[in-house]
Design a protein around this motif. Structure first.
Motif, mmCIF file in Angstrom:
data_model
loop_
_atom_site.group_PDB
_atom_site.id
_atom_site.type_symbol
_atom_site.label_atom_id
_atom_site.label_comp_id
_atom_site.label_asym_id
_atom_site.label_seq_id
_atom_site.Cartn_x
_atom_site.Cartn_y
_atom_site.Cartn_z
ATOM 1 N N LEU A 155 -5.867 11.846 -13.550
ATOM 2 C CA LEU A 155 -5.499 12.343 -11.779
ATOM 3 C C LEU A 155 -7.121 11.369 -11.346
ATOM 4 N N HIS A 156 -6.578 11.115 -10.419
ATOM 5 C CA HIS A 156 -6.961 10.023 -8.860
ATOM 6 C C HIS A 156 -6.912 11.275 -7.960
ATOM 7 N N TYR A 157 -7.862 11.160 -6.590
ATOM 8 C CA TYR A 157 -7.715 12.089 -5.436
ATOM 9 C C TYR A 157 -7.506 10.901 -4.551
ATOM 10 N N LEU A 158 -6.876 11.236 -3.668
ATOM 11 C CA LEU A 158 -5.932 10.375 -2.140
ATOM 12 C C LEU A 158 -5.924 11.349 -0.870
ATOM 13 N N TRP A 159 -6.728 10.722 0.118
ATOM 14 C CA TRP A 159 -6.938 11.106 1.091
ATOM 15 C C TRP A 159 -5.416 10.702 1.960
ATOM 16 N N HIS A 160 -4.576 11.467 3.043
ATOM 17 C CA HIS A 160 -3.404 10.488 3.351
ATOM 18 C C HIS A 160 -3.845 11.222 4.816
ATOM 19 N N ASN A 161 -3.506 9.857 5.905
ATOM 20 C CA ASN A 161 -3.507 9.748 7.095
ATOM 21 C C ASN A 161 -2.150 10.803 7.742
ATOM 22 N N ARG A 162 -1.997 11.165 7.997
ATOM 23 C CA ARG A 162 -0.797 11.921 8.749
ATOM 24 C C ARG A 162 -0.909 12.200 10.519
ATOM 25 N N LEU A 197 -20.759 1.437 1.152
ATOM 26 C CA LEU A 197 -19.979 0.090 0.672
ATOM 27 C C LEU A 197 -18.631 0.382 0.565
ATOM 28 N N PHE A 198 -18.052 -0.273 1.838
ATOM 29 C CA PHE A 198 -15.785 0.394 1.798
ATOM 30 C C PHE A 198 -15.667 -0.862 2.093
ATOM 31 N N VAL A 199 -14.022 -0.850 1.116
ATOM 32 C CA VAL A 199 -13.222 -2.021 1.635
ATOM 33 C C VAL A 199 -12.132 -1.575 2.323
ATOM 34 N N VAL A 200 -11.700 -2.610 3.149
ATOM 35 C CA VAL A 200 -10.631 -2.315 3.752
ATOM 36 C C VAL A 200 -9.531 -3.041 3.766
ATOM 37 N N SER A 201 -8.357 -2.511 3.354
ATOM 38 C CA SER A 201 -7.296 -3.544 2.728
ATOM 39 C C SER A 201 -6.244 -3.576 4.295
ATOM 40 N N ASP A 202 -4.468 -3.668 4.433
ATOM 41 C CA ASP A 202 -3.988 -2.865 5.361
ATOM 42 C C ASP A 202 -3.720 -2.387 5.838
ATOM 43 N N ASP A 203 -3.557 -1.447 5.371
ATOM 44 C CA ASP A 203 -3.503 0.726 4.873
ATOM 45 C C ASP A 203 -4.244 1.212 4.136
ATOM 46 N N THR A 204 -5.465 0.618 3.857
ATOM 47 C CA THR A 204 -6.377 1.811 2.863
ATOM 48 C C THR A 204 -7.696 1.619 2.987
ATOM 49 N N LEU A 205 -8.318 2.529 3.427
ATOM 50 C CA LEU A 205 -10.346 2.148 3.117
ATOM 51 C C LEU A 205 -10.236 2.975 1.519
ATOM 52 N N GLU A 208 -13.009 9.607 9.344
ATOM 53 C CA GLU A 208 -12.944 9.150 10.246
ATOM 54 C C GLU A 208 -12.468 8.197 10.434
ATOM 55 N N TYR A 209 -13.174 6.927 9.927
ATOM 56 C CA TYR A 209 -13.764 5.809 9.901
ATOM 57 C C TYR A 209 -11.383 4.953 9.971
ATOM 58 N N ALA A 210 -10.856 6.158 8.617
ATOM 59 C CA ALA A 210 -9.652 5.840 8.170
ATOM 60 C C ALA A 210 -8.679 6.208 9.886
ATOM 61 N N ILE A 211 -8.928 7.232 10.325
ATOM 62 C CA ILE A 211 -8.687 8.276 11.770
ATOM 63 C C ILE A 211 -8.324 7.187 12.674
ATOM 64 N N LYS A 212 -9.914 7.013 13.111
ATOM 65 C CA LYS A 212 -9.895 5.719 14.036
ATOM 66 C C LYS A 212 -9.398 4.177 14.156
ATOM 67 N N HIS A 213 -9.197 3.390 13.337
ATOM 68 C CA HIS A 213 -7.992 2.374 12.634
ATOM 69 C C HIS A 213 -7.163 2.863 12.026
ATOM 70 N N GLN A 214 -6.590 3.589 12.016
ATOM 71 C CA GLN A 214 -4.912 4.294 11.819
ATOM 72 C C GLN A 214 -4.795 4.080 10.850
#
Length: 387
Positions: free
Chosen positions: A174-181, A282-290, A315-321
């Protein structure tokens, strides 16, 4: 550089990414910052090798003189830093007087992020099954040559895992992922939660707001050595508190990220009312994922942890779509904060048949339990049924 061939493709094993054409490797893994050549090479130079229990042994697949596929790989003398744990298998080997280590794994060291492990060039996608079969034979060759107990693919993408599963038993977790709708802001996200869960999150955030912390997001170009030193202090403090050691990564590695992941690394620093930094993540950003990777603080505070590692990231994921926010493995407490359960995948190739049969049966039983746990976890999600 060892070599292994089949009728179509030639495989080479390299013990350092310094021996690989970086542009060709990068072209294969362009969509995944954790598999970028410079990132893996920095790990190799600062954190792996002598005394670490991680020894690079990457696989390159050639069609003529061109690299058409590649796989990061490591010979391991322990199971630390993997996150799909196999300690009980190692114990079973030891109890029967057999060696479980060394073993071979394809994974990103200390990084439980699902992605492609066997990257195949676009020009050779039609040969994917044949290339994966060649990689399996290469692993068998390596196991025989070096007397390795098994080969593993950890946090591998599902399509490749399914192909491997015809030969190498599959494992799920199991893993947990937040989805930006398509949320416009954090309140838009909260509006999709049940009243009770929404109120709980607001209470948690209010307790942090009362302490008047300042949150500062920094990108790779803004993170200097002094900031890395402060973050590293928090990282070590937290590892010592939770695990009794200083963590797997060192300061030179973190400092290198401002260069090797300059476009992808993000540092969130938290200052108190006096302006002193008291926590960081520390965070890393790809084209579609934080991706949330590491966090630390001066003193333990669950609400600050939730704010820094979850709510600020949302908040960061929402702001940066960004479509997704992966805050790391484990932690069912993520469920009530909107992170949805999903499956991660692994595959295994064992040398010794008696153990292979027993472990295959164990995995089959475990996978059934995980599937049931997945369905149960979905029942605890905080989203409104009419959302």
């Amino acid at each position: 550089m060892a070599k292994c061939s089949n009728t179509t493709f030639k495989l080479e094993f390299v013990d350092s990414l310094t021996k690989v054409d970086k542009q060709q490797w990068q072209a294969l893994f362009a969509d995944n910052p954790f598999c970028h050549c410079e990132f893996l090479l920095s790990l190799e130079q600062h954190c792996l090798g002598q005394g670490s229990g991680w020894y690079p042994q990457h696989i390159l697949v050639f069609d003529g003189s061109d690299i058409v596929a590649a796989m990061p790989g490591y010979i391991k003398t322990h199971s630390y830093g993997e996150y799909m744990f196999d300690w009980n298998w190692a114990d079973a080997y030891q109890q029967t007087g057999q060696d479980y280590y060394p073993k071979y794994i394809s994974a990103i060291p200390f990084t439980p992020v699902s992605s492609r492990r066997i990257a195949i060039a676009a020009s050779h996608q039609q040969h994917s099954e044949q290339i994966i079969s060649a990689v399996i034979k290469g692993c068998q060759y390596l196991q025989d040559k070096l007397q390795l107990s098994n080969s593993q693919w950890l946090y591998i993408d599902k399509p490749t895992s399914d192909i491997l599963a015809t030969t190498c038993p599959q494992r799920i977790d199991l893993h947990y992922l937040w989805h930006n709708r398509n949320y416009q802001d954090f309140d838009g996200f909260l509006a999709q939660l049940t009243s009770r869960k929404r109120k709980n999150i607001k209470k948690e955030r209010a307790k942090i707001a009362q302490q008047h912390f300042t949150f500062q997001w920094l990108d790779g170009a803004q993170i200097n050595d002094d900031l890395w030193q402060q973050f590293y202090r928090f990282y070590v403090n937290t590892y010592r508190y939770r695990s009794g050691h200083d963590g797997y990564l060192n300061l030179p590695f973190f400092q290198s990220l401002s260069t090797v992941l300059r476009q992808h690394v993000r540092l969130l620093m938290v200052a108190d009312q006096t302006g002193e930094f008291v926590a960081g993540a520390l965070f890393v950003v790809s084209d579609d994922t934080l991706y949330g990777r590491y966090w630390g603080c001066e003193a333990g505070d669950d609400f600050l942890h939730f704010e820094v590692c979850y709510y600020q990231g949302i908040e960061y994921a929402i702001k940066h779509q960004l479509a997704f926010f992966d805050a790391g493995v484990q932690g069912e407490h993520k469920l009530i904060r909107g992170f949805e359960p999903k499956l991660s995948y692994g595959n295994y190739l064992f040398t010794q048949q008696p153990f292979a049969a027993a472990i295959t049966e164990h995995l089959s039983q475990q996978n059934r339990h995980i599937q049931m746990a997945l369905e149960r976890a979905k029942q605890y999600l905080p989203y409104r049924k009419d959302g």
